[in-house]
Design an enzyme around this catalytic site. Structure first.
Site, short mmCIF file in Angstrom:
data_model
loop_
_atom_site.label_atom_id
_atom_site.label_comp_id
_atom_site.label_asym_id
_atom_site.label_seq_id
_atom_site.Cartn_x
_atom_site.Cartn_y
_atom_site.Cartn_z
CG ASN A 160 -0.40 -0.02 2.51
OD1 ASN A 160 0.74 -0.44 2.68
ND2 ASN A 160 -1.13 0.43 3.50
CD GLU A 256 5.92 0.68 10.13
OE1 GLU A 256 6.46 1.71 10.48
OE2 GLU A 256 5.45 0.53 8.98
CB CYS A 290 -1.60 0.27 8.70
SG CYS A 290 -0.58 1.74 8.77
P1 NAP Z 1 1.60 -8.84 3.56
O1 NAP Z 1 0.86 -9.75 2.69
O2 NAP Z 1 1.86 -9.25 4.97
O3 NAP Z 1 3.00 -8.55 2.80
C1 NAP Z 1 3.90 -7.59 3.26
C2 NAP Z 1 5.29 -7.89 2.71
O4 NAP Z 1 5.77 -9.10 3.28
C3 NAP Z 1 5.34 -8.10 1.20
O5 NAP Z 1 6.56 -7.58 0.72
C4 NAP Z 1 5.34 -9.62 1.07
O6 NAP Z 1 5.91 -10.05 -0.15
C5 NAP Z 1 6.21 -9.98 2.26
N1 NAP Z 1 6.07 -11.34 2.77
C6 NAP Z 1 4.99 -12.16 2.75
N2 NAP Z 1 5.30 -13.34 3.33
C7 NAP Z 1 6.58 -13.27 3.73
C8 NAP Z 1 7.48 -14.17 4.39
N3 NAP Z 1 7.11 -15.40 4.75
N4 NAP Z 1 8.73 -13.77 4.62
C9 NAP Z 1 9.15 -12.53 4.25
N5 NAP Z 1 8.35 -11.63 3.62
C10 NAP Z 1 7.08 -12.00 3.39
O7 NAP Z 1 0.90 -7.39 3.66
P2 NAP Z 1 0.29 -6.47 2.51
O8 NAP Z 1 -0.94 -7.10 2.00
O9 NAP Z 1 1.36 -6.11 1.54
O10 NAP Z 1 -0.05 -5.14 3.32
C11 NAP Z 1 -1.26 -4.96 4.00
C12 NAP Z 1 -1.09 -5.17 5.49
O11 NAP Z 1 -0.02 -4.36 5.96
C13 NAP Z 1 -2.31 -4.71 6.28
O12 NAP Z 1 -2.57 -5.65 7.29
C14 NAP Z 1 -1.87 -3.38 6.89
O13 NAP Z 1 -2.56 -3.03 8.06
C15 NAP Z 1 -0.42 -3.62 7.11
N6 NAP Z 1 0.31 -2.35 7.17
C16 NAP Z 1 0.74 -1.92 8.39
C17 NAP Z 1 1.37 -0.69 8.50
C18 NAP Z 1 1.83 -0.16 9.82
O14 NAP Z 1 2.56 0.82 9.81
N7 NAP Z 1 1.43 -0.72 10.94
C19 NAP Z 1 1.58 0.08 7.35
C20 NAP Z 1 1.13 -0.41 6.12
C21 NAP Z 1 0.50 -1.63 6.05
P3 NAP Z 1 4.99 -10.52 -1.39
O15 NAP Z 1 4.32 -9.30 -1.89
O16 NAP Z 1 5.97 -11.10 -2.35
O17 NAP Z 1 4.03 -11.54 -0.85
O1 G3P Z 2 -0.83 2.05 5.98
C1 G3P Z 2 0.37 2.74 5.95
C2 G3P Z 2 0.60 3.86 6.93
O2 G3P Z 2 1.92 4.23 6.86
C3 G3P Z 2 -0.36 4.98 6.74
O3 G3P Z 2 0.17 6.23 6.62
O4 G3P Z 2 -0.12 8.65 6.40
O5 G3P Z 2 -1.79 7.09 5.42
O6 G3P Z 2 -1.63 7.38 7.86
P1 G3P Z 2 -0.91 7.42 6.56
#
Ligand code: NAP
Ligand code: G3P
Length: 481
Positions: A160, A256, A290
């Site tokens: 994202n 995160e 997120c």
């Molecule tokens: P995701 O499916 O968990 O993937 C995140 C990253 O991890 C991608 O680069 C993915 O690669 C990689 N990955 C997946 N499995 C892995 C493994 N076994 N080992 C190492 N890397 C691995 O998450 P997403 O769908 O991209 O993002 C959405 C989620 O992120 C939501 O739950 C959101 O809340 C969270 N998020 C949190 C924050 C925060 O600051 N707290 C900010 C942004 C997003 P691939 O793409 O190759 O699978």
């Molecule tokens: O989901 C990603 C997080 O970094 C959100 O940033 O600025 O959209 O709250 P913001």
């Protein structure tokens, strides 16, 4: 691995200052219209071994490079990125379906982030600590504590924010003297490779930033368990974050993860303002943030009025293609849209009141608002990462706090009230990384501390805190007779 020339269709990985590719590639399709955007290398485990060895060697010289020189390169990178903002934001829009204004603002914000990091790094001083304030010690002993790099940082970013959440790991790691291996999200890797090119053009020495593309389902576990990795900085889902924490072993982690940010609306809130913040917080980039507002907890006495105002604002959202300036756009893939649809179905089956939405065209889900959601429904607890928002009516502030804290997540929360005592009372009780008063939940400005508790993460981001996390205090102790 072989040298490659990046062209319009094929994107290469940065390795030791050169661009390389592999026989096997991955095709990236746009979530907007399913058109092919390009291909990226699918690196193998053997390729990863070479990358790690190179990152390890390259870090030694970089760690010895004066901070002022590292900062100069980051400043150059920031300027180059700013100069390419229009170009990269279009790529970002196509690759992840983010509206053009938000894409542009992600790129510009990232340039500011890199610049601020360069300056902050120059002020990360060590300290000299005397011993004679500790019982039994005299003035003849002193610790010279200085910040030193950790080594090789593995940065894993989510789809994202492939530019911002890659750079928010890379820049603080680099200024602290680490080398970085970036594993971008597969959907988002083309945007992230453009970011890598920016650092290369800024004069970053070869091998200090290497990139690894490939499906995490094939190479993810392999790379996170390599013992040469000295720090893992991960942003993504709670499920994957927990998995990495389990298998990574004794390596420091920054996680995160997901969120279920609550907007708590009290009877003394400015409802017009609350409705405006909530709708923008919940639906921008189709709720794929997120920090999106993912539930509303409103006291019964003002719920009807808030609902009317929220519906007025929701009608103003533009739905459709990001190219047309819409903020509610197709979700990243059909699995995500199916998941959101399941949550909607579960809420309908269990008797929630549908106020608007529940319409789907391929991966585009129209902004969906539910009233009278109860704690028996999945929508009360699960993170949709899509444009659907539940309203849960509560009798008072205490019930709002109780439900807010029952969540497995603890990223952020908002409280809307004009009574400062109520605002601080609620803020102090909430189990989250940050509470916003009369504002939607959001990460920025990026030098503020940003963290999640419980299933939302581990460690604190934010420019200074990220530099601290990716460096360590090394003490040299002098004792004189
Ligand atoms: P995701 O499916 O968990 O993937 C995140 C990253 O991890 C991608 O680069 C993915 O690669 C990689 N990955 C997946 N499995 C892995 C493994 N076994 N080992 C190492 N890397 C691995 O998450 P997403 O769908 O991209 O993002 C959405 C989620 O992120 C939501 O739950 C959101 O809340 C969270 N998020 C949190 C924050 C925060 O600051 N707290 C900010 C942004 C997003 P691939 O793409 O190759 O699978
Ligand atoms: O989901 C990603 C997080 O970094 C959100 O940033 O600025 O959209 O709250 P913001």
């Amino acid at each position: 691995m072989f040298n490659c020339i990046q062209n319009e269709n094929h994107y290469c990985n940065l390795f030791n200052g050169n661009w390389i590719s592999t026989e096997k590639t991955i095709t990236i399709f746009s979530p907007i219209d399913d058109k092919i955007i390009g291909t990226v290398p699918a690196m193998s485990k053997e390729d990863i071994d070479k990358v790690i060895a190179n990152s390890k060697t390259s870090q030694i010289l970089w760690g010895e490079t004066p901070i002022s020189e590292r900062a100069e390169i980051l400043h150059k990178a920031a300027s180059i990125l700013e100069g390419k903002a229009e170009e990269i934001s279009k790529i970002l829009m196509n690759e992840i379906g983010k509206d053009i204004n938000s894409s542009l603002s992600e790129v510009k914000r990232t340039a500011e982030f890199i610049r601020f990091t360069a300056d902050a790094g120059k002020h990360m001083d060590g300290e000299a600590i005397g011993a004679d304030n500790f019982p039994g010690f005299k003035k003849n002993k002193m610790s010279f504590a200085q910040r030193v790099p950790l080594g090789v940082v593995l940065a894993i970013s989510p789809f994202n924010y492939p530019i911002n959440l890659s750079a928010s790991k890379i820049a603080p790691a680099l200024i602290a003297g680490n080398s970085v291996i970036l594993k971008p999200p597969t959907q988002g890797s083309i945007s992230a490779l453009h970011l890598a090119r920016v650092f290369q053009e800024a004069g970053l020495p070869g091998g200090v930033l290497n990139t690894v593309t490939g499906k995490a389902s094939e190479i993810g576990d392999y790379i996170v368990t390599k013992e040469e990795i000295n720090f893992i900085n991960f942003t993504g889902s709670t499920e994957i974050g927990k998995h990495i924490a389990k298998i990574a072993g004794m390596v420091p982690l920054m996680l995160e993860l997901g969120g279920k940010d609550a907007a708590i609306v009290l009877k003394d809130a400015d409802l017009e303002d609350a409705a405006k913040e909530i709708i923008s917080g919940a639906f921008s980039y189709s709720g794929q943030r997120c920090t999106a507002i993912k539930r509303v907890l409103v006291t019964e006495d003002v719920a009807d009025e808030l609902v009317i105002k929220m519906l007025e604002k929701i009608k103003c959202l533009k739905v459709g293609s990001p190219e047309d300036g819409c903020e509610v756009t197709p979700l990243i893939n059909s699995e995500s849209a199916d998941f959101v649809e399941d949550l909607i179905k579960n809420a309908l089956d269990k008797g929630a009141t549908l106020l608007c939405g529940n319409k789907r065209e391929k991966n585009l889900i129209y902004p969906t608002l539910f009233d009278n959601v109860t704690t028996e429904m999945r929508l009360a607890w699960e993170e949709p990462f899509g444009p659907v928002l539940p309203i849960i009516r509560v009798k008072d502030m205490e019930e709002a706090i109780e439900i807010a804290n029952k969540s497995q997540y603890g990223l952020q929360s908002s409280v809307f009230t004009q009574n400062i005592n109520h605002a601080f009372y609620v803020a102090n009780k909430l189990e989250v990384g940050a509470v916003q008063i009369n504002n939607k939940s959001e990460r920025g400005p990026d030098h503020f501390p940003f963290s999640g508790v419980k299933a939302s993460g581990m460690g604190t981001q934010g420019i200074r805190y990220s530099i601290e996390a990716m460096s360590r205090l090394k003490s040299i102790v002098l004792t004189v007779d």
